[in-house]
Design a protein around this motif. Structure first.
Motif, PDB file in Angstrom:
ATOM      1  N   UNK A  81       0.805  -1.224   0.000  1.00 26.44           N
ATOM      2  CA  UNK A  81       0.000   0.000   0.000  1.00 26.44           C
ATOM      3  C   UNK A  81       0.836   1.271   0.000  1.00 26.44           C
ATOM      4  N   UNK A  82       1.948   1.273   0.737  1.00 23.26           N
ATOM      5  CA  UNK A  82       2.607   2.544   1.035  1.00 23.26           C
ATOM      6  C   UNK A  82       4.046   2.693   0.557  1.00 23.26           C
ATOM      7  N   UNK A  83       4.788   1.609   0.372  1.00 27.67           N
ATOM      8  CA  UNK A  83       6.244   1.761   0.277  1.00 27.67           C
ATOM      9  C   UNK A  83       6.787   2.158  -1.089  1.00 27.67           C
ATOM     10  N   UNK A 106      13.036  -1.290   0.563  1.00 25.84           N
ATOM     11  CA  UNK A 106      13.801  -0.077   0.266  1.00 25.84           C
ATOM     12  C   UNK A 106      12.879   1.051  -0.187  1.00 25.84           C
ATOM     13  N   UNK A 107      11.662   1.037   0.309  1.00 27.10           N
ATOM     14  CA  UNK A 107      10.650   2.006  -0.127  1.00 27.10           C
ATOM     15  C   UNK A 107      10.735   3.351   0.562  1.00 27.10           C
ATOM     16  N   UNK A 111       7.649   7.786   9.387  1.00 22.22           N
ATOM     17  CA  UNK A 111       8.076   8.139  10.743  1.00 22.22           C
ATOM     18  C   UNK A 111       7.589   7.027  11.660  1.00 22.22           C
ATOM     19  N   UNK A 112       8.505   6.188  12.128  1.00 22.51           N
ATOM     20  CA  UNK A 112       8.105   5.008  12.905  1.00 22.51           C
ATOM     21  C   UNK A 112       7.446   5.366  14.234  1.00 22.51           C
ATOM     22  N   UNK A 113       7.587   6.593  14.698  1.00 16.79           N
ATOM     23  CA  UNK A 113       6.888   6.978  15.933  1.00 16.79           C
ATOM     24  C   UNK A 113       5.379   7.012  15.710  1.00 16.79           C
ATOM     25  N   UNK A 144      12.252   5.104   8.573  1.00 19.49           N
ATOM     26  CA  UNK A 144      12.399   6.543   8.531  1.00 19.49           C
ATOM     27  C   UNK A 144      12.098   6.997   7.111  1.00 19.49           C
ATOM     28  N   UNK A 145      11.568   8.203   6.969  1.00 22.10           N
ATOM     29  CA  UNK A 145      11.180   8.677   5.639  1.00 22.10           C
ATOM     30  C   UNK A 145      12.359   8.613   4.653  1.00 22.10           C
TER      31      UNK A 145
END
Length: 158
Positions: A81-83, A106-107, A111-113, A144-145
């Protein structure tokens, strides 16, 4: 090749969530085979999937196999969906007295928080974390972004 194409159509996406139309068959396919089926939509989009499975020969209890499969499905669904990943690596390995699953891409990362807090983010990852912790396992989400994402689930086998 025709049988591979037929298998690929058994996995679909519903709202971006990978869904296998066939019942899980850990006995015939093994855990790695069941997880690999989930990668079909990613492969169809051009994502290269690498496997590292040095766990061969280790018996994984059905409950642990199911939890690892569900964790992989969540991580792979998020990657789908996102990477926008070009490459995805899945590792399934024996560690000490347990089994470890790593799904890394490797996408685009994130922000993992936000994975464990916020009103509209990370419900799937939070539910996965609760299930893994209740089984006595551990989960690590590293992202991380712009630098990709790695989800690691470790479950005890004894």
């Amino acid at each position: 090749m025709a049988s591979r194409a037929a298998l690929d159509t058994d996995v679909t996406t519903v709202g971006g969530v990978l869904t296998d139309q066939q019942p899980l068959d850990f006995h015939t396919l093994g855990l790695a085979g069941c997880i690999d089926r989930l990668t079909a939509p990613l492969r169809q989009r051009g994502t290269v999937v690498h496997w590292d499975t040095p766990h061969w020969g280790i018996e994984i209890p059905a409950g642990s196999a199911s939890l690892l499969y569900q964790s992989a499905r969540e991580a792979l669904s998020n990657a789908f969906k996102y990477s926008a990943a070009h490459t995805l690596t899945i590792q399934l390995a024996a560690v000490d007295h347990g089994i470890r699953l790593v799904v890394a891409d490797d996408g685009t990362g994130f922000d993992s928080s936000l994975a464990t807090c916020g009103r509209h983010h990370g419900y799937g990852l939070r539910l996965m974390a609760v299930a893994v912790q209740e089984a006595g396992g551990a989960i690590d989400i590293s992202a991380s972004p712009g630098r990709g994402t790695s989800v690691t689930v470790t479950l005890p086998l004894d």
